[in-house]
Scaffold this motif. Structure first.
Motif, mmCIF file in Angstrom:
data_model
loop_
_atom_site.group_PDB
_atom_site.id
_atom_site.type_symbol
_atom_site.label_atom_id
_atom_site.label_comp_id
_atom_site.label_asym_id
_atom_site.label_seq_id
_atom_site.Cartn_x
_atom_site.Cartn_y
_atom_site.Cartn_z
ATOM 1 N N ASN A 46 27.082 -49.453 -40.350
ATOM 2 C CA ASN A 46 26.966 -48.285 -39.473
ATOM 3 C C ASN A 46 25.854 -48.405 -38.449
ATOM 4 O OD1 ASN A 46 29.072 -47.040 -40.788
ATOM 5 N ND2 ASN A 46 27.787 -45.669 -42.014
ATOM 6 N N GLY A 47 24.878 -49.254 -38.714
ATOM 7 C CA GLY A 47 23.725 -49.381 -37.831
ATOM 8 C C GLY A 47 23.971 -50.331 -36.667
ATOM 9 N N SER A 48 22.899 -50.648 -35.949
ATOM 10 C CA SER A 48 22.982 -51.554 -34.811
ATOM 11 C C SER A 48 23.490 -52.929 -35.242
ATOM 12 C CB SER A 48 21.602 -51.701 -34.162
ATOM 13 O OG SER A 48 21.611 -52.739 -33.199
ATOM 14 N N GLN A 49 24.361 -53.503 -34.406
ATOM 15 C CA GLN A 49 24.900 -54.839 -34.671
ATOM 16 C C GLN A 49 24.235 -55.899 -33.782
ATOM 17 O OE1 GLN A 49 27.325 -55.083 -37.282
ATOM 18 N NE2 GLN A 49 26.531 -52.989 -37.456
ATOM 19 N N ASP A 50 23.137 -55.536 -33.144
ATOM 20 C CA ASP A 50 22.488 -56.465 -32.213
ATOM 21 C C ASP A 50 22.061 -57.756 -32.894
ATOM 22 O OD1 ASP A 50 22.852 -54.582 -30.265
ATOM 23 O OD2 ASP A 50 20.761 -53.925 -30.180
ATOM 24 N N THR A 51 21.512 -57.657 -34.095
ATOM 25 C CA THR A 51 21.023 -58.860 -34.765
ATOM 26 C C THR A 51 22.158 -59.794 -35.172
ATOM 27 O OG1 THR A 51 20.994 -57.655 -36.874
ATOM 28 C CG2 THR A 51 18.929 -57.761 -35.634
ATOM 29 N N ASN A 74 16.276 -52.982 -40.062
ATOM 30 C CA ASN A 74 16.864 -51.659 -40.267
ATOM 31 C C ASN A 74 17.588 -51.561 -41.603
ATOM 32 O OD1 ASN A 74 18.855 -53.455 -38.960
ATOM 33 N ND2 ASN A 74 20.203 -51.674 -38.940
ATOM 34 N N ILE A 75 18.147 -52.680 -42.050
ATOM 35 C CA ILE A 75 18.843 -52.710 -43.336
ATOM 36 C C ILE A 75 17.834 -52.657 -44.482
ATOM 37 C CG2 ILE A 75 20.384 -54.057 -44.810
ATOM 38 C CD1 ILE A 75 21.648 -55.174 -42.226
ATOM 39 N N LEU A 76 16.751 -53.404 -44.348
ATOM 40 C CA LEU A 76 15.690 -53.362 -45.356
ATOM 41 C C LEU A 76 15.125 -51.950 -45.495
ATOM 42 C CD1 LEU A 76 13.699 -56.610 -44.401
ATOM 43 C CD2 LEU A 76 15.373 -56.355 -46.246
ATOM 44 N N GLU A 77 14.911 -51.304 -44.360
ATOM 45 C CA GLU A 77 14.348 -49.954 -44.385
ATOM 46 C C GLU A 77 15.313 -48.961 -45.024
ATOM 47 O OE1 GLU A 77 13.443 -49.361 -40.286
ATOM 48 O OE2 GLU A 77 11.459 -50.339 -40.426
ATOM 49 N N ALA A 78 16.601 -49.127 -44.762
ATOM 50 C CA ALA A 78 17.589 -48.221 -45.360
ATOM 51 C C ALA A 78 17.625 -48.389 -46.877
ATOM 52 C CB ALA A 78 18.968 -48.487 -44.764
ATOM 53 N N ALA A 79 17.510 -49.632 -47.328
ATOM 54 C CA ALA A 79 17.494 -49.886 -48.773
ATOM 55 C C ALA A 79 16.264 -49.259 -49.411
ATOM 56 C CB ALA A 79 17.526 -51.392 -49.031
ATOM 57 N N TYR A 80 15.121 -49.463 -48.777
ATOM 58 C CA TYR A 80 13.873 -48.909 -49.315
ATOM 59 C C TYR A 80 13.928 -47.382 -49.358
ATOM 60 C CZ TYR A 80 8.914 -47.780 -49.741
ATOM 61 O OH TYR A 80 7.714 -47.278 -50.159
ATOM 62 N N GLN A 81 14.458 -46.783 -48.301
ATOM 63 C CA GLN A 81 14.538 -45.327 -48.241
ATOM 64 C C GLN A 81 15.462 -44.785 -49.330
ATOM 65 O OE1 GLN A 81 12.635 -43.322 -46.112
ATOM 66 N NE2 GLN A 81 13.333 -41.812 -47.615
ATOM 67 N N THR A 125 21.309 -49.987 -54.716
ATOM 68 C CA THR A 125 20.462 -50.212 -53.542
ATOM 69 C C THR A 125 21.153 -51.096 -52.521
ATOM 70 O OG1 THR A 125 18.499 -50.020 -54.954
ATOM 71 C CG2 THR A 125 18.197 -51.008 -52.778
ATOM 72 N N SER A 126 21.843 -52.118 -52.986
ATOM 73 C CA SER A 126 22.556 -53.017 -52.083
ATOM 74 C C SER A 126 23.665 -52.294 -51.328
ATOM 75 C CB SER A 126 23.145 -54.191 -52.867
ATOM 76 O OG SER A 126 22.142 -55.006 -53.417
ATOM 77 N N GLN A 127 24.286 -51.328 -52.003
ATOM 78 C CA GLN A 127 25.343 -50.570 -51.327
ATOM 79 C C GLN A 127 24.778 -49.741 -50.180
ATOM 80 O OE1 GLN A 127 28.714 -48.881 -53.656
ATOM 81 N NE2 GLN A 127 27.424 -49.350 -55.433
ATOM 82 N N TYR A 128 23.630 -49.117 -50.395
ATOM 83 C CA TYR A 128 23.035 -48.337 -49.304
ATOM 84 C C TYR A 128 22.589 -49.258 -48.161
ATOM 85 C CZ TYR A 128 23.348 -43.982 -51.858
ATOM 86 O OH TYR A 128 23.844 -42.866 -52.496
ATOM 87 N N ALA A 129 22.137 -50.455 -48.504
ATOM 88 C CA ALA A 129 21.806 -51.432 -47.468
ATOM 89 C C ALA A 129 23.053 -51.812 -46.671
ATOM 90 C CB ALA A 129 21.185 -52.675 -48.103
ATOM 91 N N ALA A 130 24.180 -51.993 -47.363
ATOM 92 C CA ALA A 130 25.427 -52.375 -46.691
ATOM 93 C C ALA A 130 25.960 -51.259 -45.795
ATOM 94 C CB ALA A 130 26.474 -52.775 -47.726
#
Length: 397
Positions: free
Chosen positions: A285-290, A49-56, A275-280
């Motif tokens: 804010n996203g799921s913490q399951d991982t 989900n973090i990779l996808e947010a960075a790419y987006q 890009t790293s900031q958007y990943a962070a």
């Protein structure tokens, strides 16, 4: 042309961790079967989900400069995280985002210390603390945490080390390289000494999510209004979300100091990578399951590796409570295998047993080595088996 380096860099010691890791990678590149137990980074990839947010964010054209102290949205995500996890309230002006927790610490020392100011550093310590203090023309003052005290220092030790030049104390819990955690009671006593002596507290909490055996991470800033006012929380996404290469860390603390750090950042880094900031932002804010999946896996590895390492002749190992390191005292093994010191012992492990570990000298502990269990259980067990065989093969009665 005559070349002369600035005196400030002549005092620096190279990073032992990076040097050993680089040598191990060089050997691997040459086709040598090296098991690396040195690097301080999770072996997991960054969550999807973090990779996808960075790419987006890149697809959306968010690739330009940001404010020097970080995106407002990321500051808000950090503020929400601190409220959610520690019950602490901060404003945007009290938060700075930097290029990893390491550079945030560097910037803090640059704005906090004057020449001769002292910073109390519990030993064993993370290798960069004293070097960064020296770069800011400060003086590191080491206070030893012994194995008998689980590598932790007491409030009395800190009180005894404080002088009229003491500016701050560093608390790293869970700790690198020890993996030990300060209890609420221990932190309360330390906070009281800092209140009495009017000393800043630098709380490095980068491993806060990696705690085991039902232990709890407590931030010293949680303990009282005074403790919060004098504490700088240092944290980031590197360890918790397996984002070491993204280089995003942050500080939360005194507005005036954070403001000065922001001014310095504007002239030194411009801004953390966009890009790293958007990943962070997604990391917080996203799921913490991982995060929990990784924590449980590290705990499982620890529980499997600890008894095996404890069985190596001449190794005396305390079971850590957090992070992902084991710090065995190996002085008997070093002596019985005929080596002069832990540096020579670690070098022999690399060249002969093909296992990379970090000698404790870089951490202010000249009788230990550090092993990371942030690697697969197969590699970890094979590495320990090689160490065990090496010691038994070289043991001199």
């Amino acid at each position: 042309m005559k070349k002369q380096l600035a005196s400030r860099v002549n005092t620096l010691s190279p990073s032992t961790t990076l040097a050993i890791t680089a040598k191990a990678k060089e050997m691997k590149a040459a086709g040598i079967d090296v098991i690396g137990l040195g690097a301080g980074e999770p072996d997991y990839n960054t969550p999807k989900n973090i990779l996808e947010a960075a790419y987006q964010s890149m697809q959306d054209g968010k690739t330009k400069y940001t404010p020097a102290g970080g995106l407002p949205q990321l500051k808000d995500a950090i503020i929400d995280k601190l409220k959610r996890d520690q019950g602490l309230t901060y404003t945007r002006k009290e938060v700075l985002v930097g290029i990893g927790a390491k550079h945030v610490l560097y910037t803090l020392f640059q704005v906090l210390l004057n020449k001769g100011n002292e910073v109390i550093i519990p030993s064993p310590f993370w290798v960069s603390y004293p070097e960064q203090v020296k770069l800011a023309e400060g003086t590191p003052v080491f206070v030893e945490g012994t194995a008998a005290e689980r590598f932790k220092v007491s409030a009395k030790q800190i009180r005894d080390a404080i002088t009229d030049q003491t500016k701050a104390i560093i608390i790293n819990s869970p700790g690198n390289p020890t993996g030990m955690i300060y209890s609420k009671e221990e932190l309360t006593a330390i906070a009281e000494v800092c209140r009495e002596k009017d000393v800043w507290i630098i709380s490095d909490e980068i491993y806060e999510k990696l705690v085991y055996d039902g232990k709890e991470h407590v931030s010293i800033a949680q303990l009282s209004d005074d403790a919060k006012d004098r504490t700088f929380i240092i944290n980031g996404v590197s360890k918790s979300h397996s984002m070491t290469g993204w280089r995003i860390g942050y500080i939360a603390g005194d507005e005036e100091v954070v403001g000065a750090m922001t001014n310095l950042a504007s002239h030194s880094t411009s801004n953390p990578t966009t890009t790293s900031q958007y990943a962070a932002i997604e990391a917080y804010n996203g799921s913490q399951d991982t995060v929990e999946v990784m924590r449980k896996d590290f705990e499982s590895r620890l529980n499997q590796a600890y008894p095996k390492l404890s069985a190596v002749p001449g190794f005396d190992v305390l079971k850590p409570q957090g992070a992902f390191y084991l710090l065995p005292d190996v002085q008997e093994a070093v002596k019985k295998t005929g080596y002069a010191n832990v540096d020579d012992f670690a070098q022999a492990l690399l060249t002969e047993a093909k296992v990379a570990v970090i000698p404790g000298t870089g951490f202010g502990s000249d009788t230990t080595i550090r092993l990371s269990y942030a690697t697969s259980i197969d590699q970890l067990e094979e590495g320990i088996a090689r160490i065990d065989q090496f010691v038994r093969d070289h043991w001199k009665a």
